[in-house]
Motif scaffolding. Structure first.
Motif, PDB file in Angstrom:
ATOM      1  N   VAL A   1      81.930  39.392   5.405  1.00  0.00           N
ATOM      2  CA  VAL A   1      81.576  37.795   5.860  1.00  0.00           C
ATOM      3  C   VAL A   1      81.132  37.870   7.018  1.00  0.00           C
ATOM      4  O   VAL A   1      80.381  36.849   7.328  1.00  0.00           O
ATOM      5  CB  VAL A   1      83.215  37.229   5.537  1.00  0.00           C
ATOM      6  CG1 VAL A   1      83.239  35.919   6.399  1.00  0.00           C
ATOM      7  CG2 VAL A   1      83.629  37.142   4.285  1.00  0.00           C
ATOM      8  N   ALA A   2      81.475  38.710   7.968  1.00  0.00           N
ATOM      9  CA  ALA A   2      80.935  38.860   9.419  1.00  0.00           C
ATOM     10  C   ALA A   2      79.340  38.876   9.391  1.00  0.00           C
ATOM     11  O   ALA A   2      78.420  38.338   9.883  1.00  0.00           O
ATOM     12  CB  ALA A   2      81.462  39.758  10.192  1.00  0.00           C
ATOM     13  N   ALA A   3      78.756  39.706   8.369  1.00  0.00           N
ATOM     14  CA  ALA A   3      77.157  39.960   8.388  1.00  0.00           C
ATOM     15  C   ALA A   3      76.697  38.646   7.647  1.00  0.00           C
ATOM     16  O   ALA A   3      75.482  38.443   8.188  1.00  0.00           O
ATOM     17  CB  ALA A   3      77.238  41.052   7.416  1.00  0.00           C
ATOM     18  N   GLN A   4      77.286  37.872   6.915  1.00  0.00           N
ATOM     19  CA  GLN A   4      76.833  36.772   6.600  1.00  0.00           C
ATOM     20  C   GLN A   4      76.870  35.810   7.741  1.00  0.00           C
ATOM     21  O   GLN A   4      75.646  34.846   7.801  1.00  0.00           O
ATOM     22  CB  GLN A   4      77.756  36.181   5.385  1.00  0.00           C
ATOM     23  CG  GLN A   4      77.552  37.038   4.058  1.00  0.00           C
ATOM     24  CD  GLN A   4      78.528  36.812   3.089  1.00  0.00           C
ATOM     25  OE1 GLN A   4      78.954  35.466   2.903  1.00  0.00           O
ATOM     26  NE2 GLN A   4      78.960  37.622   2.009  1.00  0.00           N
ATOM     27  N   LEU A   5      77.717  35.545   8.358  1.00  0.00           N
ATOM     28  CA  LEU A   5      77.883  34.868   9.459  1.00  0.00           C
ATOM     29  C   LEU A   5      76.568  35.110  10.573  1.00  0.00           C
ATOM     30  O   LEU A   5      75.963  34.359  10.968  1.00  0.00           O
ATOM     31  CB  LEU A   5      79.068  34.914  10.368  1.00  0.00           C
ATOM     32  CG  LEU A   5      80.320  34.026   9.837  1.00  0.00           C
ATOM     33  CD1 LEU A   5      81.313  34.424  10.517  1.00  0.00           C
ATOM     34  CD2 LEU A   5      79.787  32.750  10.098  1.00  0.00           C
ATOM     35  N   ASP A   6      76.587  36.518  10.768  1.00  0.00           N
ATOM     36  CA  ASP A   6      75.285  36.733  11.357  1.00  0.00           C
ATOM     37  C   ASP A   6      73.943  36.431  11.140  1.00  0.00           C
ATOM     38  O   ASP A   6      73.182  35.742  11.827  1.00  0.00           O
ATOM     39  CB  ASP A   6      75.240  38.414  11.737  1.00  0.00           C
ATOM     40  CG  ASP A   6      76.253  38.799  12.471  1.00  0.00           C
ATOM     41  OD1 ASP A   6      76.994  38.147  13.486  1.00  0.00           O
ATOM     42  OD2 ASP A   6      76.583  40.133  12.488  1.00  0.00           O
ATOM     43  N   ASP A   7      73.838  36.438   9.801  1.00  0.00           N
ATOM     44  CA  ASP A   7      72.516  35.934   9.023  1.00  0.00           C
ATOM     45  C   ASP A   7      72.508  34.271   9.314  1.00  0.00           C
ATOM     46  O   ASP A   7      71.348  33.833   9.657  1.00  0.00           O
ATOM     47  CB  ASP A   7      72.613  36.228   7.591  1.00  0.00           C
ATOM     48  CG  ASP A   7      71.235  35.794   6.924  1.00  0.00           C
ATOM     49  OD1 ASP A   7      70.154  36.177   7.452  1.00  0.00           O
ATOM     50  OD2 ASP A   7      71.283  34.855   6.131  1.00  0.00           O
ATOM     51  N   LEU A   8      73.558  33.629   9.191  1.00  0.00           N
ATOM     52  CA  LEU A   8      73.459  32.331   9.566  1.00  0.00           C
ATOM     53  C   LEU A   8      73.235  32.004  10.768  1.00  0.00           C
ATOM     54  O   LEU A   8      72.576  30.783  11.218  1.00  0.00           O
ATOM     55  CB  LEU A   8      75.001  31.433   9.057  1.00  0.00           C
ATOM     56  CG  LEU A   8      75.293  31.531   7.529  1.00  0.00           C
ATOM     57  CD1 LEU A   8      76.622  30.848   7.615  1.00  0.00           C
ATOM     58  CD2 LEU A   8      74.406  30.501   6.788  1.00  0.00           C
ATOM     59  N   VAL A   9      73.689  32.460  11.780  1.00  0.00           N
ATOM     60  CA  VAL A   9      73.210  32.402  13.070  1.00  0.00           C
ATOM     61  C   VAL A   9      71.750  32.536  13.322  1.00  0.00           C
ATOM     62  O   VAL A   9      71.144  31.555  13.920  1.00  0.00           O
ATOM     63  CB  VAL A   9      74.111  33.395  14.181  1.00  0.00           C
ATOM     64  CG1 VAL A   9      73.415  33.564  15.393  1.00  0.00           C
ATOM     65  CG2 VAL A   9      75.456  33.082  14.177  1.00  0.00           C
ATOM     66  N   VAL A  10      71.104  33.561  12.781  1.00  0.00           N
ATOM     67  CA  VAL A  10      69.782  33.713  12.870  1.00  0.00           C
ATOM     68  C   VAL A  10      69.056  32.486  12.094  1.00  0.00           C
ATOM     69  O   VAL A  10      68.102  32.230  12.937  1.00  0.00           O
ATOM     70  CB  VAL A  10      69.427  35.232  12.382  1.00  0.00           C
ATOM     71  CG1 VAL A  10      67.572  35.376  12.244  1.00  0.00           C
ATOM     72  CG2 VAL A  10      69.979  36.355  12.985  1.00  0.00           C
ATOM     73  N   ARG A  11      69.390  32.357  11.074  1.00  0.00           N
ATOM     74  CA  ARG A  11      68.618  31.211  10.435  1.00  0.00           C
ATOM     75  C   ARG A  11      68.792  29.904  11.116  1.00  0.00           C
ATOM     76  O   ARG A  11      67.908  29.172  11.265  1.00  0.00           O
ATOM     77  CB  ARG A  11      69.285  31.002   8.896  1.00  0.00           C
ATOM     78  CG  ARG A  11      68.986  31.964   8.152  1.00  0.00           C
ATOM     79  CD  ARG A  11      69.845  32.274   6.741  1.00  0.00           C
ATOM     80  NE  ARG A  11      69.179  31.022   5.911  1.00  0.00           N
ATOM     81  CZ  ARG A  11      69.871  30.830   4.697  1.00  0.00           C
ATOM     82  NH1 ARG A  11      70.871  31.551   4.326  1.00  0.00           N
ATOM     83  NH2 ARG A  11      69.567  29.781   3.982  1.00  0.00           N
ATOM     84  N   VAL A  12      70.068  29.271  11.585  1.00  0.00           N
ATOM     85  CA  VAL A  12      70.310  28.093  12.196  1.00  0.00           C
ATOM     86  C   VAL A  12      69.508  28.065  13.591  1.00  0.00           C
ATOM     87  O   VAL A  12      68.807  27.483  13.950  1.00  0.00           O
ATOM     88  CB  VAL A  12      71.736  28.126  12.812  1.00  0.00           C
ATOM     89  CG1 VAL A  12      71.737  27.060  13.496  1.00  0.00           C
ATOM     90  CG2 VAL A  12      72.314  27.465  11.286  1.00  0.00           C
ATOM     91  N   THR A  13      69.562  29.386  14.376  1.00  0.00           N
ATOM     92  CA  THR A  13      68.705  29.482  15.621  1.00  0.00           C
ATOM     93  C   THR A  13      67.321  29.404  15.225  1.00  0.00           C
ATOM     94  O   THR A  13      66.634  28.552  15.959  1.00  0.00           O
ATOM     95  CB  THR A  13      68.909  30.846  16.221  1.00  0.00           C
ATOM     96  OG1 THR A  13      70.289  30.968  16.326  1.00  0.00           O
ATOM     97  CG2 THR A  13      68.171  30.969  17.415  1.00  0.00           C
TER      98      THR A  13
END
Length: 75
Positions: A11-23
């Motif tokens: 889940v943490a890895a998915q959150l990291d991916d979301l951060v990159v995408r949102v940014t």
């Protein structure tokens, strides 16, 4: 690593991916003159990063509890 810990890591890895995408979207919008929406997305980015830190803390706590229970934990 317990199965719960492994799931939290995923889940943490998915959150990291979301951060990159949102940014990325926020940066694109900032360049196109939609700084109002970009600013909101940067707030989302910060919230996702905070969630990731809390999730990581929970995972570490779970790992410590699991290690202590099995007798493999350190001091």
């Amino acid at each position: 690593m317990s199965s719960g810990s492994a799931e939290l890591s995923s889940v943490a890895a998915q959150l990291d991916d979301l951060v990159v995408r949102v940014t990325s979207v926020a940066e694109d919008l900032g360049r196109t003159g939609r700084s109002d929406v970009a600013a909101e997305l940067y707030e989302v980015e910060r919230a996702l990063q905070a969630a990731g830190r809390r999730l990581e803390g929970s995972r570490r706590s779970l790992d410590r509890a699991t290690s202590a229970k099995s007798g493999t934990g350190g001091p």
